[in-house]
Design a protein around this motif. Structure first.
Motif, mmCIF file in Angstrom:
data_model
loop_
_atom_site.group_PDB
_atom_site.id
_atom_site.type_symbol
_atom_site.label_atom_id
_atom_site.label_comp_id
_atom_site.label_asym_id
_atom_site.label_seq_id
_atom_site.Cartn_x
_atom_site.Cartn_y
_atom_site.Cartn_z
ATOM 1 N N VAL A 94 -16.152 -70.120 -67.213
ATOM 2 C CA VAL A 94 -14.759 -69.805 -66.907
ATOM 3 C C VAL A 94 -14.448 -68.439 -67.500
ATOM 4 O O VAL A 94 -14.865 -68.130 -68.607
ATOM 5 C CB VAL A 94 -13.807 -70.867 -67.508
ATOM 6 C CG1 VAL A 94 -12.360 -70.391 -67.448
ATOM 7 C CG2 VAL A 94 -13.955 -72.195 -66.782
ATOM 8 N N VAL A 95 -13.765 -67.608 -66.712
ATOM 9 C CA VAL A 95 -13.210 -66.377 -67.257
ATOM 10 C C VAL A 95 -11.731 -66.651 -67.448
ATOM 11 O O VAL A 95 -10.981 -66.768 -66.478
ATOM 12 C CB VAL A 95 -13.428 -65.183 -66.299
ATOM 13 C CG1 VAL A 95 -12.849 -63.916 -66.902
ATOM 14 C CG2 VAL A 95 -14.917 -64.997 -66.007
ATOM 15 N N SER A 96 -11.344 -66.844 -68.696
ATOM 16 C CA SER A 96 -9.963 -67.273 -68.956
ATOM 17 C C SER A 96 -9.195 -66.109 -69.554
ATOM 18 O O SER A 96 -9.104 -65.952 -70.761
ATOM 19 C CB SER A 96 -9.955 -68.470 -69.903
ATOM 20 O OG SER A 96 -10.648 -68.146 -71.083
ATOM 21 N N TYR A 97 -8.653 -65.275 -68.666
ATOM 22 C CA TYR A 97 -7.963 -64.080 -69.136
ATOM 23 C C TYR A 97 -6.553 -64.405 -69.592
ATOM 24 O O TYR A 97 -6.036 -63.786 -70.509
ATOM 25 C CB TYR A 97 -7.966 -63.025 -68.026
ATOM 26 C CG TYR A 97 -8.543 -61.718 -68.483
ATOM 27 C CD1 TYR A 97 -9.867 -61.648 -68.926
ATOM 28 C CD2 TYR A 97 -7.789 -60.559 -68.511
ATOM 29 C CE1 TYR A 97 -10.405 -60.456 -69.370
ATOM 30 C CE2 TYR A 97 -8.319 -59.359 -68.953
ATOM 31 C CZ TYR A 97 -9.617 -59.309 -69.386
ATOM 32 O OH TYR A 97 -10.144 -58.141 -69.835
ATOM 33 N N SER A 98 -5.926 -65.390 -68.958
ATOM 34 C CA SER A 98 -4.554 -65.754 -69.341
ATOM 35 C C SER A 98 -4.586 -66.948 -70.305
ATOM 36 O O SER A 98 -5.541 -67.729 -70.308
ATOM 37 C CB SER A 98 -3.754 -66.126 -68.093
ATOM 38 O OG SER A 98 -4.348 -67.248 -67.467
ATOM 39 N N ALA A 104 -2.675 -69.519 -70.083
ATOM 40 C CA ALA A 104 -2.555 -70.714 -69.258
ATOM 41 C C ALA A 104 -3.941 -71.198 -68.816
ATOM 42 O O ALA A 104 -4.220 -72.403 -68.826
ATOM 43 C CB ALA A 104 -1.678 -70.422 -68.041
ATOM 44 N N SER A 105 -4.806 -70.262 -68.436
ATOM 45 C CA SER A 105 -6.130 -70.682 -67.954
ATOM 46 C C SER A 105 -6.989 -71.211 -69.100
ATOM 47 O O SER A 105 -7.849 -72.058 -68.898
ATOM 48 C CB SER A 105 -6.832 -69.541 -67.216
ATOM 49 O OG SER A 105 -7.083 -68.454 -68.075
ATOM 50 N N LYS A 106 -6.763 -70.719 -70.313
ATOM 51 C CA LYS A 106 -7.496 -71.260 -71.464
ATOM 52 C C LYS A 106 -7.144 -72.739 -71.655
ATOM 53 O O LYS A 106 -8.004 -73.570 -71.943
ATOM 54 C CB LYS A 106 -7.179 -70.470 -72.740
ATOM 55 C CG LYS A 106 -7.785 -69.070 -72.773
ATOM 56 C CD LYS A 106 -7.490 -68.361 -74.096
ATOM 57 C CE LYS A 106 -8.049 -66.946 -74.148
ATOM 58 N NZ LYS A 106 -7.335 -65.977 -73.283
ATOM 59 N N THR A 107 -5.867 -73.037 -71.492
ATOM 60 C CA THR A 107 -5.400 -74.404 -71.662
ATOM 61 C C THR A 107 -5.804 -75.281 -70.476
ATOM 62 O O THR A 107 -6.401 -76.346 -70.626
ATOM 63 C CB THR A 107 -3.859 -74.404 -71.798
ATOM 64 O OG1 THR A 107 -3.524 -73.619 -72.936
ATOM 65 C CG2 THR A 107 -3.330 -75.802 -71.954
ATOM 66 N N GLU A 108 -5.499 -74.779 -69.286
ATOM 67 C CA GLU A 108 -5.675 -75.557 -68.054
ATOM 68 C C GLU A 108 -7.148 -75.855 -67.776
ATOM 69 O O GLU A 108 -7.507 -76.981 -67.451
ATOM 70 C CB GLU A 108 -5.040 -74.757 -66.898
ATOM 71 C CG GLU A 108 -5.322 -75.248 -65.504
ATOM 72 C CD GLU A 108 -4.343 -76.346 -65.098
ATOM 73 O OE1 GLU A 108 -4.579 -76.943 -64.046
ATOM 74 O OE2 GLU A 108 -3.367 -76.592 -65.826
ATOM 75 N N LEU A 109 -8.007 -74.829 -67.895
ATOM 76 C CA LEU A 109 -9.405 -75.019 -67.472
ATOM 77 C C LEU A 109 -10.328 -75.394 -68.619
ATOM 78 O O LEU A 109 -11.373 -75.986 -68.403
ATOM 79 C CB LEU A 109 -9.932 -73.765 -66.775
ATOM 80 C CG LEU A 109 -9.466 -73.634 -65.318
ATOM 81 C CD1 LEU A 109 -8.289 -72.694 -65.211
ATOM 82 C CD2 LEU A 109 -10.606 -73.215 -64.429
ATOM 83 N N LEU A 110 -9.972 -74.993 -69.855
ATOM 84 C CA LEU A 110 -10.896 -75.241 -70.960
ATOM 85 C C LEU A 110 -10.338 -76.224 -71.982
ATOM 86 O O LEU A 110 -11.007 -76.562 -72.957
ATOM 87 C CB LEU A 110 -11.233 -73.909 -71.662
ATOM 88 C CG LEU A 110 -12.008 -72.898 -70.805
ATOM 89 C CD1 LEU A 110 -11.985 -71.526 -71.468
ATOM 90 C CD2 LEU A 110 -13.447 -73.363 -70.586
ATOM 91 N N GLY A 111 -9.098 -76.656 -71.774
ATOM 92 C CA GLY A 111 -8.517 -77.640 -72.686
ATOM 93 C C GLY A 111 -8.152 -77.100 -74.048
ATOM 94 O O GLY A 111 -8.064 -77.869 -75.024
ATOM 95 N N ALA A 138 -17.471 -69.437 -71.613
ATOM 96 C CA ALA A 138 -16.003 -69.382 -71.586
ATOM 97 C C ALA A 138 -15.642 -67.995 -72.095
ATOM 98 O O ALA A 138 -15.722 -67.725 -73.287
ATOM 99 C CB ALA A 138 -15.418 -70.460 -72.490
ATOM 100 N N GLU A 139 -15.272 -67.114 -71.179
ATOM 101 C CA GLU A 139 -15.111 -65.713 -71.552
ATOM 102 C C GLU A 139 -13.678 -65.237 -71.414
ATOM 103 O O GLU A 139 -13.068 -65.378 -70.372
ATOM 104 C CB GLU A 139 -15.992 -64.830 -70.667
ATOM 105 C CG GLU A 139 -17.455 -65.234 -70.675
ATOM 106 C CD GLU A 139 -18.311 -64.281 -69.858
ATOM 107 O OE1 GLU A 139 -18.363 -63.094 -70.211
ATOM 108 O OE2 GLU A 139 -18.924 -64.722 -68.881
ATOM 109 N N ASN A 150 -5.704 -63.237 -63.654
ATOM 110 C CA ASN A 150 -5.495 -64.424 -64.492
ATOM 111 C C ASN A 150 -6.804 -65.022 -64.998
ATOM 112 O O ASN A 150 -6.847 -65.587 -66.087
ATOM 113 C CB ASN A 150 -4.730 -65.492 -63.711
ATOM 114 C CG ASN A 150 -3.262 -65.131 -63.547
ATOM 115 O OD1 ASN A 150 -2.872 -64.001 -63.848
ATOM 116 N ND2 ASN A 150 -2.469 -66.068 -63.073
ATOM 117 N N GLY A 151 -7.844 -64.932 -64.191
ATOM 118 C CA GLY A 151 -9.122 -65.494 -64.607
ATOM 119 C C GLY A 151 -9.959 -65.906 -63.431
ATOM 120 O O GLY A 151 -9.611 -65.630 -62.278
ATOM 121 N N GLY A 152 -11.091 -66.558 -63.737
ATOM 122 C CA GLY A 152 -11.993 -66.958 -62.663
ATOM 123 C C GLY A 152 -12.925 -68.053 -63.105
ATOM 124 O O GLY A 152 -13.017 -68.373 -64.291
#
Lengths: 424, 424
Positions: B313-317, B319-326, B287-288, A310-312
């Motif tokens: 942040v490694v935002s592979y999903s 959801a993680s793009k939204t959740e961690l990077l806004g 932000a990768e 999912n990520g890191g």
């Protein structure tokens, strides 16, 4: 071609890498690694590799110095828009012929440039000039075509030096040709991959087994940071029998070493983790301090990893450990950023934030500065969160920054593998 | 030692790497890259490198095949707890003598094991047995000591195969000895580092300058994914004059190429970025998506980077793009995860989350699957956020996953460099 088949029992090959950049140590020769692995996998025996300067005398000397039993010669490098001249001229002197223009090669160059929205220049056009003594080899991956020459019953392949072009030409043009035209000998390898135990300890555990190995079976220990490979090889006899023999002995070694063996052959730790996660329909995330993104980079090297990764977070600052992973600032204050408690909170935080079943976290002193008596350079806490809870372990990976980052990442992946595979 | 000084004008060296694992393509020979770069930097000329099997005949053949003008021979590999036997026995046959026990070597091995809380075994003890014909070389980094032999006026160095051990022995034991005992020749290199322009285009831009270069100046183009190095070399004449000459010509080339040149010599892109950020007292975050942590990994390879790298942040999903990077989920829905808009929001999000002045973001199709006509494999959006706002650019890096990840990471770093250095 039964005539060639007859003549090419147990084919012996040599590799000549052409390039000053390799001789002065500016570039590492990875092409010959790839060529050798492909040949080896296809029953061709590599006798020797050489690296020489890109100048006429050195190339000619190397060609004259080929062992009389060598039937396949691979030359890499010395091609490309800015250095075609010397290599092509030298090969033409050696193998004869004259430069002829190949319109199909130029068409390919034009198409290649178009895909990047560029137009070839004069230098690129000259790449379509090839010695009449050669058979051109398609290079779908770049502008410099490969070439095949023949002298006596030896074949010579000239291959571009850019690694992905070399790989394409070898894999798609040369290996199929070899398998079609030559009868290769027996070369059977089987490799066991181990993590976390030093070479000398593995050897001690395996001593009785090793002493009882059949004579024609060769064992080699290949150490690298974090991973030691054990390679079993047979170079003679019937291929099927040789394969049975190495597999049988490999099984015995695995029984002795147990879970230290994480895989076999060309498998990679990250691929094994990926397959295990897919099987379990589980996902993973990372929280990296000292490893700085390397764990995520290794995991995402596997095609299709988005199904389970999912990520890191790379949390280099204390603020980011708190802000993005929910690490308690009081914990950092009390135990320090490099501590069991922080590692465990990082793993738990990533698991929660990325909504994964597993998470792996690292925090340590990569160095060379920043170490103390209590927390020396190379000390790393690794934590793994799983559905069963969070575990952490402390390691000492030595003073070299690059090396301890790599060892920490590989060890983290192996701890993750053990959790996913439920190994006690 | 004036006698040796006299005899060693323009020292010529050869490197012999011993190891089946290299010949079968299981391991890449990086030791000889390091040795060659060290020799080159110290005015020693490397004539040839060879890779041979670890068996007596091959080693003896290679030693007999040394060029008569070669004064320094480096043998790497074939040492270590599990493969000492053949190499040591062969060298003893060749150089004479008998095995003698070195208690100081064993003491070192015991100390080394103690640091990892381990005890040496019988195999490790045998590593303290060395031929009487050699001078042992300290290996502070591992258990196998190096060895120096002499035959006629040629010196032979046997070096352990584990890379960090080989590097330690060469850097701390051998190079100082060479500089003390031999008078080295002139070898001056100067390298310009460029990003983003293919080899043939650079060559076209530099054609007039290149044609006017003095004869004794050699120019080489060294392409690798994302980066092309231009190496200027002089191998003759007075060293100071040669240095002046290459510097003068390098300056002319820089004037022609402009900002495409991001550095010189052994500088790395990430080091240059680090120095620029330190100078500006600014920080960066990442932000990768498709680069999967590689940008963070490269940035954190630099010692002291915690002064300017806060994290990533490694935002592979999604959801993680939204959740961690806004990143706005509606933007992802409307434009897709691989889009200019998402890349820009990722960069802006990282900048805000990590409280940095700069941030770099990637989102693309690494492949080999997941591509479409509109968004093919290899397409990557890169965004850089700076105090001046957010910029984004689209690139096509080709179909090979490993290669397009690497190119995307290097290109991102170069775009970041341009922002930090305020290059228009």
């Amino acid at each position: 071609m039964p005539y060639i088949r007859e003549k090419f029992k147990n084919v012996q090959a040599e590799i000549i890498a052409i390039g000053d950049e390799i001789l002065v140590g500016q570039t590492t020769d990875t092409n010959s690694t790839f060529i050798a692995s492909q040949l080896s996998a296809n029953g061709v025996f590599v006798k020797q590799k050489r690296v020489i300067a890109d100048e006429e005398d050195s190339i000619t000397d190397a060609l004259n110095g080929i062992h009389p039993n060598t039937k396949l010669v691979f030359m890499t490098g010395g091609l490309g828009p800015t250095k075609d001249d010397i290599t092509k001229r030298t090969l033409m002197k050696y193998f004869g012929g004259e430069l002829i223009y190949h319109p199909e090669v130029y068409d390919h160059i034009v198409k290649l440039f178009a895909a990047f929205n560029r137009v070839p220049n004069k230098m690129n056009k000259e790449q379509a000039l090839l010695p009449s003594s050669c058979t051109p080899l398609n290079n779908d991956w770049g502008t410099a075509p490969g070439m095949r020459f023949q002298k006596g019953d030896t074949y010579y392949f000239s291959i571009p030096g850019v690694p992905y072009e070399a790989e394409g030409v070898v894999e798609h043009e040369i290996i199929p040709w070899i398998n079609e035209n030559l009868q290769n000998g027996t070369v059977v390898h089987h490799t066991l991959l181990t993590q976390g135990v030093p070479e000398s300890e593995l050897a001690e555990q395996l001593a009785d087994w090793e002493n009882a190995l059949p004579l024609k079976l060769k064992l080699a220990y290949l150490p690298s940071p974090g991973i030691v490979k054990l390679r079993l090889s047979v170079y003679e006899g019937d291929k099927l029998e040789a394969e049975k023999l190495v597999k049988r002995e490999a099984k015995k070694a695995i029984n002795i070493l147990g879970n230290v063996v994480f895989g076999e052959g060309n498998q990679k730790l990250e691929e094994i983790i990926g397959l295990s996660l897919l099987k379990e329909k589980a996902t993973v995330s990372t929280a990296e301090s000292c490893t700085g993104g390397l764990i995520a980079h290794i995991l995402t090297g596997v095609s299709g990893c988005s199904a389970y990764f999912n990520g890191g977070v790379v949390s280099y600052s204390n603020a980011s450990k708190t802000e993005l992973l929910g690490v308690d600032p009081l914990t950092i204050e009390k135990h320090g950023a490099v501590s069991k408690e922080v590692a465990m909170q990082m793993a738990a935080g990533a698991k929660k934030k990325f909504k994964t079943e597993y998470a792996v976290a690292t925090t340590g002193v990569a160095g060379p500065t920043g170490g103390s008596l209590e927390k020396p350079v190379g000390m790393v806490w690794i934590a793994v969160a799983s559905p069963d809870g969070v575990k952490a372990k402390c390691f000492y990976f030595g003073k070299n920054r690059k090396r301890n980052i790599k060892k920490a990442a590989l060890t983290s992946l192996d701890l993750l593998r053990r959790e996913v595979q439920k190994i006690k």
